[in-house]
Design an enzyme around this catalytic site. Structure first.
Site, PDB file in Angstrom:
ATOM      1  N   TYR A   1      17.036  34.650  75.539  1.00  0.00           N
ATOM      2  CA  TYR A   1      15.978  35.077  74.613  1.00  0.00           C
ATOM      3  C   TYR A   1      15.123  36.178  75.246  1.00  0.00           C
ATOM      4  O   TYR A   1      14.830  37.203  74.613  1.00  0.00           O
ATOM      5  CB  TYR A   1      15.138  33.855  74.263  1.00  0.00           C
ATOM      6  CG  TYR A   1      13.971  34.095  73.344  1.00  0.00           C
ATOM      7  CD1 TYR A   1      14.160  34.219  71.966  1.00  0.00           C
ATOM      8  CD2 TYR A   1      12.674  34.168  73.853  1.00  0.00           C
ATOM      9  CE1 TYR A   1      13.079  34.417  71.122  1.00  0.00           C
ATOM     10  CE2 TYR A   1      11.594  34.363  73.008  1.00  0.00           C
ATOM     11  CZ  TYR A   1      11.798  34.488  71.644  1.00  0.00           C
ATOM     12  OH  TYR A   1      10.723  34.681  70.813  1.00  0.00           O
TER      13      TYR A   1
ATOM     14  N   LYS B   1      14.635  40.038  74.031  1.00  0.00           N
ATOM     15  CA  LYS B   1      13.311  40.518  73.663  1.00  0.00           C
ATOM     16  C   LYS B   1      12.877  41.697  74.533  1.00  0.00           C
ATOM     17  O   LYS B   1      12.151  42.595  74.068  1.00  0.00           O
ATOM     18  CB  LYS B   1      12.294  39.383  73.752  1.00  0.00           C
ATOM     19  CG  LYS B   1      12.486  38.301  72.689  1.00  0.00           C
ATOM     20  CD  LYS B   1      12.438  38.879  71.287  1.00  0.00           C
ATOM     21  CE  LYS B   1      12.344  37.814  70.222  1.00  0.00           C
ATOM     22  NZ  LYS B   1      12.359  38.384  68.853  1.00  0.00           N
TER      23      LYS B   1
END
Length: 292
Positions: free
Chosen positions: A161, A165
């Site tokens: 993640y 990001k």
């Protein structure tokens, strides 16, 4: 008269959480909203709420991670409302694990939804906006991406993640630099709010306060910044990443060249250590990785 009157907005992952609040807030400011979510019932429920309040909205459940299905989202928006002026890339998933326990699927699923999901719609609309600008049609468009503190500072147990990001933050900088000439502004958010992705992981921190107290992690707190970024009022702002939570808005300061030393010749391996120690002593320390 809202600040987004006459503008059409596509919001991904808008069937709940942050996306839902963005959709409601854009509609309240006069925008026509395409509510995209893989859960069609959830998207339709948000649309019904917007229409009940006097707004205009269209539910859509097409896949944002494929160009052909992303094109269907754009086509549906144009058929219903005309030109598209704003894209809010909000959809995401989590597959949290410690890095040594992460599987290939855990990695690929997160990259597909976050990073490829940010590419497909942005690319299609960027092409259309570029072509319109080159043809002499004025363009005043916005791309609003979603990064995260996990991507800006890192977060234990979220290497997939966080990496996605971080890539989205970098993508935003390049979109801003390349598309500015065509009338497109690109910015990103790193929001902290109570959503289906965070309410279990950060349950204690993000629990609702006592009745009457300010709900710091209410996702509706993030929406005003997003709506403003999607409006014509934000024409002078591009290439920025904003951290936002509660009533706080912060501009993130990204990687930049810091202290340096130049020997003027090739280094010997044994000479590098003292030079690096001096550089690190002079450099501003990075924020600690969350959870470390």
């Amino acid at each position: 008269m809202g600040i987004c009157n006459g503008r059409t907005v596509i919001i991904t992952g808008a069937g709940g959480g942050l996306g839902r609040e963005y959709a409601l807030a854009f509609a309240a400011e006069g925008a026509a909203v395409v509510v995209n979510d893989i859960r069609h019932d959830a998207a339709q429920a948000v649309c019904d709420e917007i229409v009940k309040r006097g707004g205009r909205a269209l539910a859509n459940a097409d896949d944002i991670t494929r160009i052909d299905t992303a094109q269907r989202i754009v086509d549906a928006a144009r058929d219903a409302f005309g030109d598209v002026h704003v894209l809010v890339n909000n959809a995401g998933i989590c597959r949290d694990k410690m890095f040594a326990s992460m599987t290939e699927n855990d990695w690929d699923d997160v990259m597909r939804v976050h990073l490829r999901g940010h590419f497909c719609l942005s690319n299609l609309l960027a092409r259309a906006w570029r072509d319109a600008a080159k043809a002499g049609t004025p363009v005043d468009a916005r791309i609003i991406n979603t990064s995260s503190g996990a991507g800006l500072q890192g977060s234990i147990g979220q290497s997939n993640y966080g990496a996605a990001k971080a890539a989205i933050a970098a993508l935003t900088l390049m979109q801003a630099a390349e598309l500015h000439r065509y009338g497109v502004r690109a910015n990103a958010l790193a929001p902290a709010a109570r959503t289906s992705m965070t309410e279990n992981v950060f349950a204690d921190m993000m629990k609702k306060p006592e009745l009457g107290a300010f709900d710091y992690y209410d996702p509706a707190n993030v929406a005003p910044l997003v709506v403003w970024l999607g409006s014509a009022q934000s024409a002078d702002v591009t290439g920025q990443v904003f951290e936002v939570a509660g009533g706080m808005i912060s501009v993130a300061e990204g990687w930049r060249t810091g202290p340096r030393v130049d020997r003027g010749a090739r280094w010997a391996p044994g000479e590098v250590g003292p030079a690096v120690a001096k550089l690190l002593a002079d450099a501003r320390p990075a924020q600690p990785v969350y959870g470390s």
